[in-house]
Write an enzyme that holds these catalytic residues in place. Structure first.
Site, PDB file in Angstrom:
ATOM      1  N   GLY A   9       0.755  -1.162  -0.034  1.00  0.00           N
ATOM      2  CA  GLY A   9       0.019  -0.035   0.183  1.00  0.00           C
ATOM      3  C   GLY A   9       0.882   1.151  -0.201  1.00  0.00           C
ATOM      4  O   GLY A   9       0.613   2.168   0.732  1.00  0.00           O
ATOM      5  N   TYR A 143     -14.514   0.342   9.660  1.00  0.00           N
ATOM      6  CA  TYR A 143     -13.224   0.888   9.619  1.00  0.00           C
ATOM      7  C   TYR A 143     -12.631   0.583  11.093  1.00  0.00           C
ATOM      8  O   TYR A 143     -11.678   0.100  11.308  1.00  0.00           O
ATOM      9  CB  TYR A 143     -12.947   2.131   9.085  1.00  0.00           C
ATOM     10  CG  TYR A 143     -11.492   2.764   9.276  1.00  0.00           C
ATOM     11  CD1 TYR A 143     -10.233   2.217   8.355  1.00  0.00           C
ATOM     12  CD2 TYR A 143     -11.218   3.932  10.141  1.00  0.00           C
ATOM     13  CE1 TYR A 143      -9.195   2.712   8.652  1.00  0.00           C
ATOM     14  CE2 TYR A 143     -10.010   4.504  10.086  1.00  0.00           C
ATOM     15  CZ  TYR A 143      -8.884   3.612   9.492  1.00  0.00           C
ATOM     16  OH  TYR A 143      -7.678   4.353   9.459  1.00  0.00           O
TER      17      TYR A 143
HETATM   18  C1  AKB Z   1      -9.841   8.431   8.601  1.00  0.00           C
HETATM   19  O1  AKB Z   1     -10.308   9.623   8.616  1.00  0.00           O
HETATM   20  O2  AKB Z   1     -10.739   7.574   8.204  1.00  0.00           O
HETATM   21  C2  AKB Z   1      -8.447   8.365   8.980  1.00  0.00           C
HETATM   22  C3  AKB Z   1      -8.009   7.866  10.366  1.00  0.00           C
HETATM   23  C4  AKB Z   1      -8.308   8.925  11.144  1.00  0.00           C
HETATM   24  O3  AKB Z   1      -7.740   6.726  10.282  1.00  0.00           O
HETATM   25  N1  AKB Z   1      -7.752   9.345   8.486  1.00  0.00           N
END
Ligand code: AKB
Length: 316
Positions: A9, A143
């Site tokens: 990446g 995430y």
């Molecule tokens: C996001 O905004 O998803 C990233 C993070 C804070 O991990 N920049």
């Protein structure tokens, strides 16, 4: 054995600058950059580059053996906003890439792993101000869930298989050499580009949403420092909080207006506001400071000056 690095990446926002920094540290011949597509950033015009899908364990293994890699920096991931649009793909990429690399370390094909976590591991029930290293973690984004699960896997592989994996929880990263993509903190980079190009910006977060942020140079230095620290000093094998500064879109806009007085900002919050609302406002990074001597060098004022000075050269 001498260090030979693979960055998976490498063409992303952090990977691009990490590639340059690692080449400066270990020599161009000892750093292999890889990504699913090659970026046209001049960083990748020289030095070894491999096309690599981070979900393909066999391809990673072939690449590692071909180049006799010792250390892997796994930077491939779908970030918070993009991941919400494609949760299953995000889980596949963010989780399986990590397990592939951890398994290569378990099999002693590689020696050391760096894997980034994020402030996204925290959730609405975590303390918002000075969020501690160890606290309630109830992330609400795909995430954040993948990063928290990844942290647990890192600690598990270290404890049960002796894998030397090291990790930090990045805040929003601000840089001018390569653009971020798909994050909730991206506004803090976009705003500089729009201020210089058009003198105005429509922000997708509310003006009073404070988030932890860091300049790229600090983030890259933290990454290399934790990897170079003696193994015994790395007491946290999930992931370390690190911090530099915290500010709201309004505070950032006012700091930009000090240098570009005509700059105008409007606010039109979108779905990313809900993500930001669950994240910390500021972070307690005392564990990283005491264990491996971490401290940030760039505050908001210094970041604004660096961004405007450098982007004025490349954009105008
Ligand atoms: C996001 O905004 O998803 C990233 C993070 C804070 O991990 N920049």
């Amino acid at each position: 054995m001498s260090t030979k690095v693979l960055i998976i990446g490498a063409c992303g926002q952090i990977g691009t600058e990490l590639t340059t920094a690692l080449r400066n540290t270990y020599g161009v011949a000892n750093v292999v950059a890889s990504d699913i597509r090659k970026s046209d950033n001049e960083v990748f015009a020289h030095g070894a580059f491999e096309l690599l899908d981070a979900r393909d364990k066999e391809a990673i293994k072939v690449c590692v053996e071909k180049h006799e890699i010792t250390d892997v920096y796994l930077m491939a991931a779908l970030l918070s906003a993009t991941a919400e649009k494609n949760p299953e793909f995000a889980w596949d990429l963010n989780m399986n890439s990590l397990l592939h690399v951890l398994n290569l370390a378990k099999e002693r094909v590689i020696q050391k792993v760096f894997w980034p976590s994020s402030i996204a591991v925290f959730g609405k029930n975590s303390p918002k101000v000075n969020t501690p290293q160890h606290t309630i973690m109830e992330p609400s984004t795909v995430y954040g869930i993948s990063k928290l699960a990844g942290e647990r896997w890192c600690e598990y592989y270290h404890k049960n298989y002796g894998v030397d994996v090291r990790s930090i929880r990045y805040p929003g990263i601000i840089s001018w050499k390569a653009n971020p993509g798909g994050g909730t903190t991206d506004y803090a980079v976009e705003i500089f580009h729009e201020a210089i190009k058009h003198g105005q910006y429509t922000c997708f977060l509310k003006e009073d949403t404070a988030l932890p942020m860091m300049f790229m140079d600090d983030a890259v230095r933290a990454t290399i420092d934790i990897m170079n620290a003696h193994s015994e000093t790395i007491k946290v094998r999930s992931s370390y909080n690190i911090a530099a500064t915290s500010f709201t879109p309004k505070e950032l806009s006012e700091a930009i207006q000090q240098l570009l007085p005509e700059f105008v900002v409007r606010y039109e919050p979108d779905f990313r506001q809900q993500i930001a609302d669950t994240w910390p406002e500021s972070i307690d990074d005392s564990a990283a400071s005491s264990d491996w001597n971490w401290s940030a060098q760039f505050d908001m004022k210094a970041i604004v000056l660096e961004m405007i000075t450098n982007l004025q050269k490349v954009l105008v």
